[in-house]
Design a protein around this motif. Sequence first.
Motif, PDB file in Angstrom:
ATOM      1  N   ASN A   1       7.194   4.078 -13.158  1.00  0.00           N
ATOM      2  CA  ASN A   1       7.783   5.344 -12.724  1.00  0.00           C
ATOM      3  C   ASN A   1       8.431   5.282 -11.342  1.00  0.00           C
ATOM      4  O   ASN A   1       9.226   6.166 -10.991  1.00  0.00           O
ATOM      5  CB  ASN A   1       6.726   6.456 -12.737  1.00  0.00           C
ATOM      6  N   TYR A   2       8.116   4.250 -10.561  1.00  0.00           N
ATOM      7  CA  TYR A   2       8.760   4.140  -9.249  1.00  0.00           C
ATOM      8  C   TYR A   2      10.279   4.079  -9.379  1.00  0.00           C
ATOM      9  O   TYR A   2      11.005   4.688  -8.587  1.00  0.00           O
ATOM     10  CB  TYR A   2       8.279   2.892  -8.500  1.00  0.00           C
ATOM     11  N   PHE A   3      10.753   3.324 -10.358  1.00  0.00           N
ATOM     12  CA  PHE A   3      12.200   3.144 -10.503  1.00  0.00           C
ATOM     13  C   PHE A   3      12.903   4.479 -10.724  1.00  0.00           C
ATOM     14  O   PHE A   3      13.876   4.804 -10.050  1.00  0.00           O
ATOM     15  CB  PHE A   3      12.497   2.190 -11.665  1.00  0.00           C
ATOM     16  N   GLY A   4      12.404   5.262 -11.680  1.00  0.00           N
ATOM     17  CA  GLY A   4      13.018   6.549 -11.976  1.00  0.00           C
ATOM     18  C   GLY A   4      12.941   7.508 -10.806  1.00  0.00           C
ATOM     19  O   GLY A   4      13.906   8.227 -10.510  1.00  0.00           O
TER      20      GLY A   4
ATOM     21  N   SER B   1      23.981  16.107 -16.122  1.00  0.00           N
ATOM     22  CA  SER B   1      23.946  15.250 -14.940  1.00  0.00           C
ATOM     23  C   SER B   1      24.072  13.779 -15.317  1.00  0.00           C
ATOM     24  O   SER B   1      23.249  13.249 -16.078  1.00  0.00           O
ATOM     25  CB  SER B   1      22.633  15.475 -14.180  1.00  0.00           C
ATOM     26  N   ARG B   2      25.082  13.106 -14.791  1.00  0.00           N
ATOM     27  CA  ARG B   2      25.260  11.678 -15.076  1.00  0.00           C
ATOM     28  C   ARG B   2      24.117  10.864 -14.468  1.00  0.00           C
ATOM     29  O   ARG B   2      23.695   9.863 -15.033  1.00  0.00           O
ATOM     30  CB  ARG B   2      26.605  11.207 -14.532  1.00  0.00           C
ATOM     31  N   LYS B   3      23.652  11.312 -13.319  1.00  0.00           N
ATOM     32  CA  LYS B   3      22.549  10.605 -12.671  1.00  0.00           C
ATOM     33  C   LYS B   3      21.308  10.599 -13.560  1.00  0.00           C
ATOM     34  O   LYS B   3      20.704   9.550 -13.797  1.00  0.00           O
ATOM     35  CB  LYS B   3      22.217  11.248 -11.326  1.00  0.00           C
ATOM     36  N   ILE B   4      20.944  11.767 -14.078  1.00  0.00           N
ATOM     37  CA  ILE B   4      19.740  11.868 -14.905  1.00  0.00           C
ATOM     38  C   ILE B   4      19.923  11.137 -16.224  1.00  0.00           C
ATOM     39  O   ILE B   4      19.011  10.451 -16.714  1.00  0.00           O
ATOM     40  CB  ILE B   4      19.373  13.347 -15.142  1.00  0.00           C
ATOM     41  N   GLN B   5      21.114  11.234 -16.813  1.00  0.00           N
ATOM     42  CA  GLN B   5      21.354  10.537 -18.069  1.00  0.00           C
ATOM     43  C   GLN B   5      21.283   9.022 -17.904  1.00  0.00           C
ATOM     44  O   GLN B   5      20.963   8.293 -18.846  1.00  0.00           O
ATOM     45  CB  GLN B   5      22.719  10.930 -18.635  1.00  0.00           C
ATOM     46  N   GLY B   6      21.583   8.552 -16.690  1.00  0.00           N
ATOM     47  CA  GLY B   6      21.570   7.118 -16.444  1.00  0.00           C
ATOM     48  C   GLY B   6      20.191   6.540 -16.198  1.00  0.00           C
ATOM     49  O   GLY B   6      20.022   5.311 -16.165  1.00  0.00           O
ATOM     50  N   ILE B   7      19.182   7.399 -16.032  1.00  0.00           N
ATOM     51  CA  ILE B   7      17.820   6.918 -15.801  1.00  0.00           C
ATOM     52  C   ILE B   7      17.151   6.629 -17.139  1.00  0.00           C
ATOM     53  O   ILE B   7      17.168   7.453 -18.047  1.00  0.00           O
ATOM     54  CB  ILE B   7      17.017   7.958 -15.003  1.00  0.00           C
ATOM     55  N   LYS B   8      16.575   5.450 -17.265  1.00  0.00           N
ATOM     56  CA  LYS B   8      15.950   5.041 -18.518  1.00  0.00           C
ATOM     57  C   LYS B   8      14.610   5.740 -18.716  1.00  0.00           C
ATOM     58  O   LYS B   8      13.867   5.963 -17.763  1.00  0.00           O
ATOM     59  CB  LYS B   8      15.741   3.521 -18.535  1.00  0.00           C
ATOM     60  N   ALA B   9      14.322   6.063 -19.981  1.00  0.00           N
ATOM     61  CA  ALA B   9      13.023   6.655 -20.319  1.00  0.00           C
ATOM     62  C   ALA B   9      11.920   5.619 -20.144  1.00  0.00           C
ATOM     63  O   ALA B   9      12.158   4.407 -20.232  1.00  0.00           O
ATOM     64  CB  ALA B   9      13.038   7.169 -21.760  1.00  0.00           C
TER      65      ALA B   9
END
Length: 389
Positions: free
Chosen positions: A124-127, A5-13
């Motif tokens: 965690n709000y951002f993710g 998923s590009r969406k999930i990969q784009g979310i920062k840890a």
Amino acid sequence: MKDLSRKIQGIKAAKVRQMYELSQGLDDVVSFVIGEPEFDTPKNIIDAAKKAMDNGETHYTPNAGILPLRVAVSKHFLEFDKVSYNPEDEIFITVGGMQGLSLSLLILTNPGDEVIVSDPCYTNYFGMIEMNNAVPVTVPVFEEEGFNFTEERLRKAITPKTKAIILNSPSNPTGAVASRDTMEMIARLAIEYDIYVIFDEVYKYLTYDEPFFNIARISGMKDRTIIIDSVSKSFAMTGWRVGYCLAPKPIVAQMQKIQEFMLSCVNTPAQYAAIEALTGPTDAYTSMNEQYKERRSIMVERINQIDKISCLMPKGAFYVFMNIKETGLTSDEFALKLLHEQHVVVSPGDCFGTMGEGYVRLSYASSVDNIHKGFDRIARFIQNLTAKV
């Protein structure tokens, strides 16, 4: 292999967790990084879970959670928050406050909808917002204004795409507490622009200098507010993973539907433990709060005795948002150097938003000895920085 998923990969840890991982393997580490009580869960709560298991309470529960827990939540909110919710269809039991936040965003937002958060805010709000295909919109909050929303900045951030405001009081990471006047201002804007409020109040017991106030008490707000709460912080139950949402009936109905597809129900014995937390003796909870208040004073005093760092007295939660701007280091540089040179681990302020640059977050949910030990090292660290200049 096809792409993930590009969406999930784009979310920062989460950088807070990364700092914790970096500290693993180092000797004699003093940690102020994780927002977790050092106390063990009170014995009466543990015993309630054991009794539930002995009584065979080890099966699935209704998606919304067991009714006795929802009744306990309802009674507690009427007493503490001064708001009334029907346990039958306005209360929903979640896997900690985190699932409540995620479910709320999943149910409220369509792709492209905007969700307003303060900057800085709980990282965690951002993710969570991005995972639900919505767009986080940040509103700067400033130290000199107590890290609270102002009407001018909040109004400026609202657009036709705004679906919700996340309000966190007491706040992680700043320790800010929204006053009743601030709550009423947010309520006016929410009603004026037809916006939901997701009210994250998981630190509500940890309010030290003024009474806690729930925004749902304001006329017209109960129908547009989703309250997020849990037993994690206040009762030293972070690992039990029990939270609850209080919301209008149509929203709770959607939560109940989604829960079946997501995880069926919350851990059954843990739900019985949560009943005991909300209805049992308050001695342990009261003692923990008094100790947090003492540790808050000690940490703030130690910080403000050291050149080049400073902080406000936090009004709630168990965090200090320490200003490090005079050191000349970025938040990352300060945190990494402090870890490697003094084995003290803190959270860089920029992981809570761009306005967190120039700050680091420290948790005082730690022992008094640990606080003094850590700040002896921080004092040496600052002294060494000054000597190098």
